[in-house]
Enzyme design. Structure first.
Site, PDB file in Angstrom:
ATOM      1  N   CYS A  23       0.119 -33.175  32.930  1.00 53.53           N
ATOM      2  CA  CYS A  23       0.687 -33.569  31.643  1.00 53.53           C
ATOM      3  C   CYS A  23       2.213 -33.604  31.719  1.00 53.53           C
ATOM      4  O   CYS A  23       2.859 -34.571  31.301  1.00 53.53           O
ATOM      5  CB  CYS A  23       0.246 -32.573  30.577  1.00 53.53           C
ATOM      6  SG  CYS A  23       0.434 -33.138  28.888  1.00 53.53           S
TER       7      CYS A  23
ATOM      8  N   GLY B  73     -22.487 -25.671  51.229  1.00 55.73           N
ATOM      9  CA  GLY B  73     -23.308 -25.353  50.069  1.00 55.73           C
ATOM     10  C   GLY B  73     -24.102 -24.068  50.190  1.00 55.73           C
ATOM     11  O   GLY B  73     -24.597 -23.551  49.196  1.00 55.73           O
TER      12      GLY B  73
ATOM     13  N   CYS C  14       0.971 -36.433  26.334  1.00 52.81           N
ATOM     14  CA  CYS C  14       1.366 -37.441  27.322  1.00 52.81           C
ATOM     15  C   CYS C  14       0.582 -38.732  27.169  1.00 52.81           C
ATOM     16  O   CYS C  14       0.831 -39.703  27.882  1.00 52.81           O
ATOM     17  CB  CYS C  14       1.218 -36.898  28.744  1.00 52.81           C
ATOM     18  SG  CYS C  14      -0.493 -36.879  29.341  1.00 52.81           S
TER      19      CYS C  14
ATOM     20  N   CYS D 125      -4.541 -37.605  25.322  1.00 47.63           N
ATOM     21  CA  CYS D 125      -3.728 -36.382  25.238  1.00 47.63           C
ATOM     22  C   CYS D 125      -2.642 -36.584  24.186  1.00 47.63           C
ATOM     23  O   CYS D 125      -1.935 -37.598  24.202  1.00 47.63           O
ATOM     24  CB  CYS D 125      -3.101 -36.083  26.602  1.00 47.63           C
ATOM     25  SG  CYS D 125      -1.859 -34.777  26.529  1.00 47.63           S
TER      26      CYS D 125
ATOM     27  N   CYS E 151      -3.788 -32.218  27.551  1.00 47.89           N
ATOM     28  CA  CYS E 151      -4.299 -32.059  28.906  1.00 47.89           C
ATOM     29  C   CYS E 151      -4.490 -30.586  29.225  1.00 47.89           C
ATOM     30  O   CYS E 151      -3.603 -29.769  28.973  1.00 47.89           O
ATOM     31  CB  CYS E 151      -3.312 -32.624  29.927  1.00 47.89           C
ATOM     32  SG  CYS E 151      -3.106 -34.398  29.846  1.00 47.89           S
TER      33      CYS E 151
END
Lengths: 303, 186, 366
Positions: free
Chosen positions: A282, A43, A254, A251, A276
């Protein structure tokens, strides 16, 4: 040995005037050292002497330098922008590494050993043997609250993150919700507040994963990292817990209910299609027969 | 015959260094993981893994401290020829090479609160490197991992400095493991 | 039914082909040679060398041709090329007192050793379009002194003030200057780094910053003690030989400003210096650089921080580089579907909630 002789012995890549993966060895060592430090201090933004790349700042120069320092000839590389392999900048970066490193490339998330991304985390769960490299525009999560680098460095040093909490709290007071939808700040291992790059907050929970995550900001000269399984917590308040949201649709291609969606305007009346954003996810679902309400009847049509 | 210091470097530096770095990176990202490396043939006394780490990470920009056992002309020549790294006292070192007992842990830079990355990485030659012994937890480790460590107390002290602190790369023959400052040891 | 759009690769190839055609322009017009650009677009070449941080007129001319005359794009090409070059060593500090001056003016003394040399300047041209240039012209002729003396060293005007003890002394740089192209910028930045950032910074940006100091944002009235343009030899120590050899010469513009300084807690009243040094004939840039350099020195001279943009080293250094700036600026034309989508969802959600709230309020009121 002179430089010219070294060049003759350069690896047999297509672009043989340049070193393997474009960068010279000294530059790669400098970046590699920064990557090791970034993994040791999750980080924390490690300053590095970012080089001028043959592509514009802001277009992935940080990610490209990190990928170049990490790539081996055995790697299989996937590059996505907005989750998609076929967006022009993803195509351009993929070509750059095909040319300069001669590595294999793929669009299949599962087949890739290194994935360079801009703005998304793939939907498929990543494995321990994979590396996800993010392109980062502004690595400093506090930058929009405090423009001075001198000041923000002090805040990280003193773990003084009150400003960020005040900002989020003001959002709640004003809008009743935290009005940050992407680049949603996280706290790493209870120490550093980190910008996960402009991924939608939908992706934030995925930041705790098995793969190594490396973040490269070229123009801002910073590298940071998340080792596998590092604790990553999206900042929030007890009474206003973090929420990973997405468009409330399946979606259209799909039928997936669990993936992040792009919204397309498909006709002059302003009709919408949701699909997607992760094109590989997808396509893979469609390949095994999943169909959404807007899908073409045959798969061949979606080539 | 060539002087020994001129041999034993990477044959194909860009590729050898790339593979070596991935091994080092994986160990630093996953404390407890042991990886093997190839490509360096350092002078007698130095392990292959320590040689590979030096070739992969050191250059004229990284001053190196050599503990007495490795502060030999042969070793200096080899490092100078292949990396160009200057030799310095522990307090100015970016990298250090030695056995555990010989490294003056208290003397190395541990970084500042503002720049914790300005700290030394210690390459520690060990006789034994196994995935057992001390229990490790923290970033890079799913639940817990195990690694044979020379000195738990000193390593716990180092971890207590976080985000400042030293990072360790343990080398043994052609194998290496790493222990960043972020790892909790019990 | 919807069929996903693909074809990024073909689009890129076609765009590149079209770009090449556009670069060439009308094929009936003769192609411009790199030599023509180098010789006749010299000031553009100079700017590309200065901001590209690479002294190579031929490559700069090539970059201008390839960039279709977009100088920032040309600077970008040079920068990207420059990073790949191996470094053999560093030159010795250049001795600008030994410059063979083509131009040398001082605004502080009417005359001084070396004299005032106007040189090839636009200064006193009347800015009238010269339509004769539109027709293919003859080669212009400039008179030359028949018995010109071989050029001698021209001492810096500042030296004369220095001898009188009126100039603030700059400390001798014993340590090698740092290089912001090889290490990450760290603040506060030392003067060597600031000068490097300014000399390769965008001419327009540095000009704007300098102008702002003239208009009162950290005003520090600057006299141009000296502006000189000419060629200077570049020497490099060759360790194997044990002495320095001349490896070439570069054209430079150097500007030294002298600024009144009433003194501070730490310094007596004296004159202080602003310094500008730029590749090629780049007068505007060199003067601008000197003004901004002087403004940035407030802290070491113990002056007050007036909060002016040109005094803010972090602001100036982080925003002077046009390659960084243009890259980041232009990246916003890349796809941001994902982020925009998340904003869309958020705004829709906030509006839904706000509408529901208002509805609830109305219901409660009734």
């Amino acid at each position: 040995m002179t430089q010219i002789e070294q060049d003759k012995n350069a690896p047999d890549t297509v672009m043989s005037d340049y070193n393997f993966a474009y960068l010279d060895e000294q530059t790669k060592r400098m970046i590699r050292r920064a990557i090791l430090k970034s993994l040791a201090i999750p980080g924390y933004q490690v300053p590095f002497a970012s080089r001028e790349m043959p592509m514009p700042y802001g277009w992935g120069t940080g990610g490209v330098q990190v990928s170049a320092a990490v790539l081996t000839p055995d790697d299989t590389l996937k590059v996505i922008d907005q989750g998609a392999d076929d967006t022009t900048n993803a195509v351009s970066i993929r070509r750059f590494f095909e040319k300069t490193a001669g590595v294999a490339v793929t669009e299949a998330t599962a087949e890739a050993s290194i994935i360079q991304t801009r703005h998304r985390i793939p939907e498929a769960e990543l494995r321990e043997d994979q590396v996800l490299v993010y392109q980062v525009p502004i690595p400093e999560p506090l930058r929009f609250l405090e423009p001075s680098e001198v000041e923000t460095r002090k805040m990280h040093e003193l773990e003084e993150y009150g400003l960020m909490h005040v900002k989020l709290y003001e959002d709640i007071a004003q809008h009743g919700a935290i009005a940050t939808a992407y680049a949603y700040p996280v706290k790493v291992e209870g120490r550093y507040v980190m910008d996960p790059s402009p991924i939608p907050k939908f992706d934030n929970p995925k930041l705790e994963m098995a793969a190594i995550q490396l973040f490269g900001a070229g123009r801002e000269q910073r590298i940071y990292a998340l080792p596998p399984h590092t604790q990553v917590v999206s900042l929030d308040f007890e009474d206003y817990p973090f929420e990973a949201s997405k468009a409330d649709h399946p979606c259209g291609l799909c039928g997936a209910e669990d993936s992040y969606l792009d919204e397309l305007i498909v006709d002059d009346e302003g009709g919408r299609l949701f699909m997607c954003s992760d094109t590989d996810y997808c396509a893979a679902r469609q390949a095994v027969g999943h169909r959404g309400s807007d899908a073409s009847p045959t798969l061949e049509g979606v080539a | 015959m060539q002087r020994p210091s001129l041999t034993g470097g990477f044959r194909d530096a860009p590729k050898d260094a790339a593979f070596a770095f991935r091994a080092v990176m994986n160990t630093m990202a996953k404390p407890g993981e042991i990886n093997s490396v190839t490509g360096a043939e350092p002078p007698a006394g130095l392990s292959i893994a320590a040689g590979v780490v030096l070739l992969t990470l050191c250059d004229p920009e990284t001053p190196v401290y050599l503990a007495p056992r490795f502060d030999l002309l042969e070793v200096r020549d080899w490092i100078t020829f292949h990396t160009g790294a200057p030799f310095v006292a522990a307090s100015a070192a970016h990298f250090a090479l030695g056995t555990w007992g010989e490294l003056p842990l208290g003397d190395f830079p541990v970084g500042s609160a503002a720049y914790p990355d300005r700290s030394a990485t210690l390459i520690v030659e060990v006789d034994d490197l196994r995935s057992e012994g001390a229990t490790l937890s923290g970033p890079g480790i799913k639940d817990s991992a195990a690694l044979s460590l020379p000195d738990r107390a000193a390593i716990q002290q180092n971890a207590a400095l976080f985000p400042r602190g030293l990072d360790f790369i343990f080398t043994c023959g052609d194998r290496l493991a790493a222990l960043p400052r972020s790892t909790k040891v019990s | 039914m919807y069929v996903a759009v693909k074809g990024g690769e073909r689009a890129i190839d076609n765009a590149h082909a079209w770009l090449a055609e556009e670069r060439r322009g009308d094929a009936r017009v003769r192609e411009l040679s790199v030599a023509q650009i180098r010789e006749q677009m010299t000031l553009a070449v100079n700017r590309v060398m200065a901001e590209g941080s690479l002294y190579d007129p031929d490559l700069a001319a090539l970059a201008i041709k390839q960039a279709r005359g977009d100088l920032i794009e040309a600077v970008f090409l040079i920068r990207a090329y420059r990073t790949t070059l191996p470094r053999f060593g560093a030159s010795r500090p250049m001795d600008t007192a030994a410059m063979a001056c083509d131009r040398r003016v001082s605004a502080t003394f009417k005359d001084a050793p070396g004299g005032q040399v106007l040189g090839p300047t636009f200064d006193y041209t009347h800015r009238l379009l010269d339509f004769k240039l539109a027709a293919d012209g003859e080669v212009p002729f400039a008179p030359e002194l028949a018995d010109a003396e071989p050029s001698k060293d021209t001492p810096h005007i500042m030296e004369f003030l220095d001898r009188e003890g009126l100039m603030q002394r700059d400390t001798d740089g014993r340590t090698p200057p740092r290089d912001l192209t090889r290490e990450p910028l760290e603040l506060p930045a030392t003067r060597d780094l600031r000068l490097q950032a300014l000399t390769r910074g965008d001419e327009g940006f540095v000009l704007g910053m300098a102008y702002s100091t003239q208009r009162g944002y950290a005003r520090n009235h600057a006299f141009v003690a000296e502006l000189r343009i000419g060629k200077v030899a570049v020497e490099m120590d060759i360790p194997e030989l044990g002495f320095a050899v001349e490896i070439g010469e570069v054209e430079l513009t150097e500007c030294e400003t002298v600024n009144q300084f009433a003194g501070s807690k730490t310094e007596p009243p004296q004159f202080t210096r602003g310094y500008g040094l730029v590749f090629g004939m780049s007068e505007r840039k060199a003067i601008s650089m000197a003004l901004v350099d002087r403004a940035l020195r407030w802290e070491e001279l113990g002056e007050d921080n007036l909060g002016a943009p040109a005094q803010d080293a972090e602001f100036v250094l982080y925003h002077a580089d046009n390659i960084q700036a243009t890259g980041f600026l232009e990246h916003i034309k890349l796809p941001h579907y994902v982020d925009f989508q998340s904003e869309l969802e958020l705004i829709r959600k906030l509006r839904r909630e706000a509408t529901a709230d208002r509805g609830a309020h109305r219901a409660a009121a009734e």
